[in-house]
Design a protein around this motif. Structure first.
Motif, PDB file in Angstrom:
ATOM      1  N   GLY A 296      64.095  -1.227  38.629  1.00 48.19           N
ATOM      2  CA  GLY A 296      63.825  -0.907  37.238  1.00 48.19           C
ATOM      3  C   GLY A 296      64.676   0.256  36.765  1.00 48.19           C
ATOM      4  N   ILE A 297      64.545   0.570  35.473  1.00 50.16           N
ATOM      5  CA  ILE A 297      65.214   1.729  34.903  1.00 50.16           C
ATOM      6  C   ILE A 297      64.192   2.523  34.100  1.00 50.16           C
ATOM      7  CG2 ILE A 297      67.445   0.566  34.783  1.00 50.16           C
ATOM      8  CD1 ILE A 297      66.982   0.333  31.709  1.00 50.16           C
ATOM      9  N   VAL A 298      64.497   3.798  33.889  1.00 54.61           N
ATOM     10  CA  VAL A 298      63.682   4.661  33.037  1.00 54.61           C
ATOM     11  C   VAL A 298      64.569   5.154  31.902  1.00 54.61           C
ATOM     12  CG1 VAL A 298      62.421   6.830  32.890  1.00 54.61           C
ATOM     13  CG2 VAL A 298      62.120   5.352  34.887  1.00 54.61           C
ATOM     14  N   GLU A 299      64.289   4.676  30.704  1.00 54.49           N
ATOM     15  CA  GLU A 299      65.052   5.093  29.526  1.00 54.49           C
ATOM     16  C   GLU A 299      64.370   6.345  28.969  1.00 54.49           C
ATOM     17  OE1 GLU A 299      67.266   2.830  25.808  1.00 54.49           O
ATOM     18  OE2 GLU A 299      66.209   1.693  27.365  1.00 54.49           O
ATOM     19  N   PHE A 300      64.762   7.480  29.532  1.00 53.90           N
ATOM     20  CA  PHE A 300      64.044   8.735  29.329  1.00 53.90           C
ATOM     21  C   PHE A 300      64.058   9.187  27.869  1.00 53.90           C
ATOM     22  CE2 PHE A 300      63.389  13.374  30.107  1.00 53.90           C
ATOM     23  CZ  PHE A 300      62.200  13.265  30.800  1.00 53.90           C
ATOM     24  N   SER A 301      65.088   8.836  27.143  1.00 55.94           N
ATOM     25  CA  SER A 301      65.185   9.238  25.739  1.00 55.94           C
ATOM     26  C   SER A 301      64.165   8.523  24.858  1.00 55.94           C
ATOM     27  CB  SER A 301      66.608   8.990  25.211  1.00 55.94           C
ATOM     28  OG  SER A 301      67.083   7.729  25.603  1.00 55.94           O
ATOM     29  N   ASN A 302      63.468   7.529  25.403  1.00 58.15           N
ATOM     30  CA  ASN A 302      62.357   6.916  24.677  1.00 58.15           C
ATOM     31  C   ASN A 302      61.051   7.655  24.917  1.00 58.15           C
ATOM     32  OD1 ASN A 302      63.842   4.903  23.405  1.00 58.15           O
ATOM     33  ND2 ASN A 302      63.683   3.514  25.150  1.00 58.15           N
ATOM     34  N   LEU A 303      61.107   8.740  25.700  1.00 55.74           N
ATOM     35  CA  LEU A 303      59.961   9.640  25.868  1.00 55.74           C
ATOM     36  C   LEU A 303      60.310  11.018  25.319  1.00 55.74           C
ATOM     37  CD1 LEU A 303      57.151  10.377  26.985  1.00 55.74           C
ATOM     38  CD2 LEU A 303      58.260  10.873  29.184  1.00 55.74           C
ATOM     39  N   ARG A 304      61.343  11.641  25.868  1.00 57.40           N
ATOM     40  CA  ARG A 304      61.807  12.930  25.360  1.00 57.40           C
ATOM     41  C   ARG A 304      62.890  12.671  24.321  1.00 57.40           C
ATOM     42  NH1 ARG A 304      65.294  17.395  28.792  1.00 57.40           N
ATOM     43  NH2 ARG A 304      65.720  18.771  27.007  1.00 57.40           N
ATOM     44  N   ARG A 305      62.685  13.142  23.121  1.00 58.98           N
ATOM     45  CA  ARG A 305      63.626  12.900  22.039  1.00 58.98           C
ATOM     46  C   ARG A 305      64.939  13.629  22.310  1.00 58.98           C
ATOM     47  NH1 ARG A 305      60.489   9.342  21.565  1.00 58.98           N
ATOM     48  NH2 ARG A 305      59.136   8.932  19.783  1.00 58.98           N
ATOM     49  N   LEU A 306      66.025  12.853  22.404  1.00 58.03           N
ATOM     50  CA  LEU A 306      67.337  13.390  22.742  1.00 58.03           C
ATOM     51  C   LEU A 306      68.381  12.841  21.777  1.00 58.03           C
ATOM     52  CD1 LEU A 306      67.088  12.921  26.613  1.00 58.03           C
ATOM     53  CD2 LEU A 306      66.863  15.079  25.368  1.00 58.03           C
ATOM     54  N   PRO A 307      69.508  13.531  21.612  1.00 58.85           N
ATOM     55  CA  PRO A 307      70.532  13.063  20.669  1.00 58.85           C
ATOM     56  C   PRO A 307      71.157  11.730  21.061  1.00 58.85           C
ATOM     57  CG  PRO A 307      70.899  15.370  21.268  1.00 58.85           C
ATOM     58  CD  PRO A 307      69.849  14.841  22.180  1.00 58.85           C
ATOM     59  N   ASP A 308      71.266  11.478  22.368  1.00 54.31           N
ATOM     60  CA  ASP A 308      71.870  10.240  22.858  1.00 54.31           C
ATOM     61  C   ASP A 308      70.877   9.522  23.765  1.00 54.31           C
ATOM     62  OD1 ASP A 308      74.712  10.659  21.863  1.00 54.31           O
ATOM     63  OD2 ASP A 308      74.454  12.456  23.085  1.00 54.31           O
ATOM     64  N   THR A 309      71.184   8.281  24.079  1.00 53.56           N
ATOM     65  CA  THR A 309      70.366   7.535  25.030  1.00 53.56           C
ATOM     66  C   THR A 309      70.629   8.063  26.442  1.00 53.56           C
ATOM     67  OG1 THR A 309      70.359   5.528  23.687  1.00 53.56           O
ATOM     68  CG2 THR A 309      69.972   5.258  26.042  1.00 53.56           C
ATOM     69  N   VAL A 310      69.556   8.381  27.155  1.00 53.52           N
ATOM     70  CA  VAL A 310      69.659   8.863  28.537  1.00 53.52           C
ATOM     71  C   VAL A 310      68.818   7.948  29.419  1.00 53.52           C
ATOM     72  CG1 VAL A 310      69.142  10.730  30.136  1.00 53.52           C
ATOM     73  CG2 VAL A 310      70.142  11.246  27.897  1.00 53.52           C
ATOM     74  N   VAL A 311      69.441   7.400  30.458  1.00 48.38           N
ATOM     75  CA  VAL A 311      68.786   6.420  31.325  1.00 48.38           C
ATOM     76  C   VAL A 311      68.907   6.867  32.778  1.00 48.38           C
ATOM     77  CG1 VAL A 311      68.651   3.992  31.996  1.00 48.38           C
ATOM     78  CG2 VAL A 311      69.506   4.615  29.720  1.00 48.38           C
ATOM     79  N   TYR A 312      67.767   6.867  33.479  1.00 50.56           N
ATOM     80  CA  TYR A 312      67.763   7.081  34.931  1.00 50.56           C
ATOM     81  C   TYR A 312      67.761   5.709  35.605  1.00 50.56           C
ATOM     82  CZ  TYR A 312      66.461  12.026  34.307  1.00 50.56           C
ATOM     83  OH  TYR A 312      66.437  13.353  33.958  1.00 50.56           O
TER      84      TYR A 312
END
Length: 428
Positions: A308-324
């Motif tokens: 799986g992946i964790v699209e962290f920017s869908n939890l913590r609001r960030l300027p760009d998309t950040v994915v673990y």
């Protein structure tokens, strides 16, 4: 009061130091890394301060809330509506609520009902003792059926635990289901928490509080040995020499304990050595476009070798998309030591499979982190395998993330365990 050495400046070590100085103990924290925070520590990711490894908060994490209130940062907790998805054989499906389950086309109605009942009952559990000696695979198959296990769980388990996949504790997996399942705004809406500014906000608050109360934090100075005389702790040895103390709290991973404490009885060393761990190579991507609308996406697809992946920017609001993008695997697995560029290229290929609208030019920055001891392997009966926190050596307590069992790794459990160990410090 006691003179206490704490090994490790991760969340548990820092929380232990905070509680210990609050009780008037003389405290020194030793950390081999040059920064405090452990897995919760931040780094500069292309101008963004972010965790090395992702963290989120659930509504059941009361020990964390209590600590944040004590530190005066309770107002830093932010709650967001989040969602989960499943990617199965090239298709996306919504997941994580009753309507999504009913609409899911890959299971029969009876399989959906059985699975839904199983998940719901876990959220109402008060204890997990009846699952302690039960295999998770057998438990899933018994309740939901073999087909539901194959569609929803088999590949996730295999890509996280490899040869151990068919021998994982049902108690461990059930606590994970309960923790996430009870962190909801409503039956149809998941809600998770994140600390404003990331976990570094908590780390900084703990470090400042420890130092303000007279505690010492020694970064870049690992403990090489816990010194023991006549069955009692007398100090720790670092590259700077010996330092006296009468109590040690070790939060180092259990695989290091045998060499760290040579004075332990052989039976104790064998117990620590018997605890197995899975490593992780965690790819962090900064992208110009979102991959999905979900916080997390479970993946069951033969062409994608991650669970799986964790699209962290869908939890913590960030300027760009950040994915673990976490690649769990045994440290001995040949892929573990492949170059970082290999993992970034493969992860980007997966992002394009998940969202064909993403191109190579959408990659802004990447980072690859590795941990050799990231996830304890908790087999059925694991509770009996964990050595006591209080060791046979007077003044020495040892715990790492496997001690949270049946709970999984998490900052809140780190905080809870830290306070418990400080409350058990002996003064002699």
């Amino acid at each position: 009061m006691a003179k206490v050495a704490i090994i490790g400046a991760g969340a548990m070590g820092l929380a232990a130091a905070y509680h210990a100085v609050g009780k008037g103990h003389e405290v020194t924290v030793y950390e081999g890394d040059k920064v405090a925070g452990g897995m919760a520590a931040h780094f500069d990711f292309d101008g963004l301060s972010i965790e090395r490894f992702y963290h989120f908060v659930c509504k059941a994490d009361q020990p964390l809330f209590d600590l944040m209130a004590e530190l005066g940062i309770a107002d830093k907790m932010v709650w967001r509506e989040t969602s989960m998805g499943y990617y199965v054989d090239g298709r996306h499906y919504s997941w994580g609520d009753p309507l999504s389950l009913l609409k899911f086309p890959l299971l029969s109605l009876s399989e959906k009902l059985r699975y839904g009942v199983q998940m719901f009952l876990q959220t109402k559990r008060k204890a997990f003792d009846d699952l302690e000696n039960v295999n998770a695979k057998d438990w899933f198959v018994k309740w939901s059926g073999a087909r539901a296990y194959d569609v929803l769980w088999r590949r996730l388990m295999e890509l996280k635990f490899f040869e151990y996949a068919d021998n994982i504790s049902a108690a461990w997996i059930s606590t994970r289901i309960k923790r996430i399942g009870t962190s909801r705004k409503s039956m149809l809406q998941e809600e998770l928490g994140v600390i404003d500014g990331g976990s570094q906000t908590l780390v900084d608050a703990l470090v400042n509080a420890i130092r303000e109360k007279g505690g010492t934090i020694r970064l870049g100075l690992p403990v090489r040995e816990v010194v023991v005389v006549d069955g009692k702790v007398t100090g720790v040895r670092t590259d700077e020499g010996a330092a006296t103390c009468d109590n040690v709290i070790s939060t180092a991973p259990t695989p290091f304990i045998s060499s760290l404490v040579p004075a332990l009885p052989q039976a104790s060393k064998d117990a620590y050595d018997a605890i197995r761990n899975i490593g992780v190579v965690c790819v962090l991507l900064k992208l110009r476009k979102p991959v999905t609308g979900h916080f997390w996406l479970n993946i069951n697809d033969p062409a994608i070798e991650i669970p799986g992946i964790v699209e962290f920017s869908n939890l913590r609001r960030l300027p760009d998309t950040v994915v673990y993008v976490p690649y769990y695997m045994p440290q001995t697995y040949p892929k573990f030591d492949k170059p970082s560029a290999f993992f970034v290229a493969e992860a980007m290929n997966y992002m394009r499979r998940l969202n064909p609208g993403i191109g190579e030019s959408d990659l802004i920055a990447s980072h690859v982190g590795r941990l050799r001891h990231a996830q304890p392997v908790c087999e059925p009966g694991f509770q009996a395998k964990i050595p006591p926190v209080q060791t046979p050596i007077e003044g020495l307590q040892i715990a790492d993330t496997c001690y949270y069992y049946p709970e999984d790794r998490g900052i809140s459990e780190s905080v809870r365990f830290a306070k418990m160990m400080v409350d058990s410090i002996s003064t002699r």
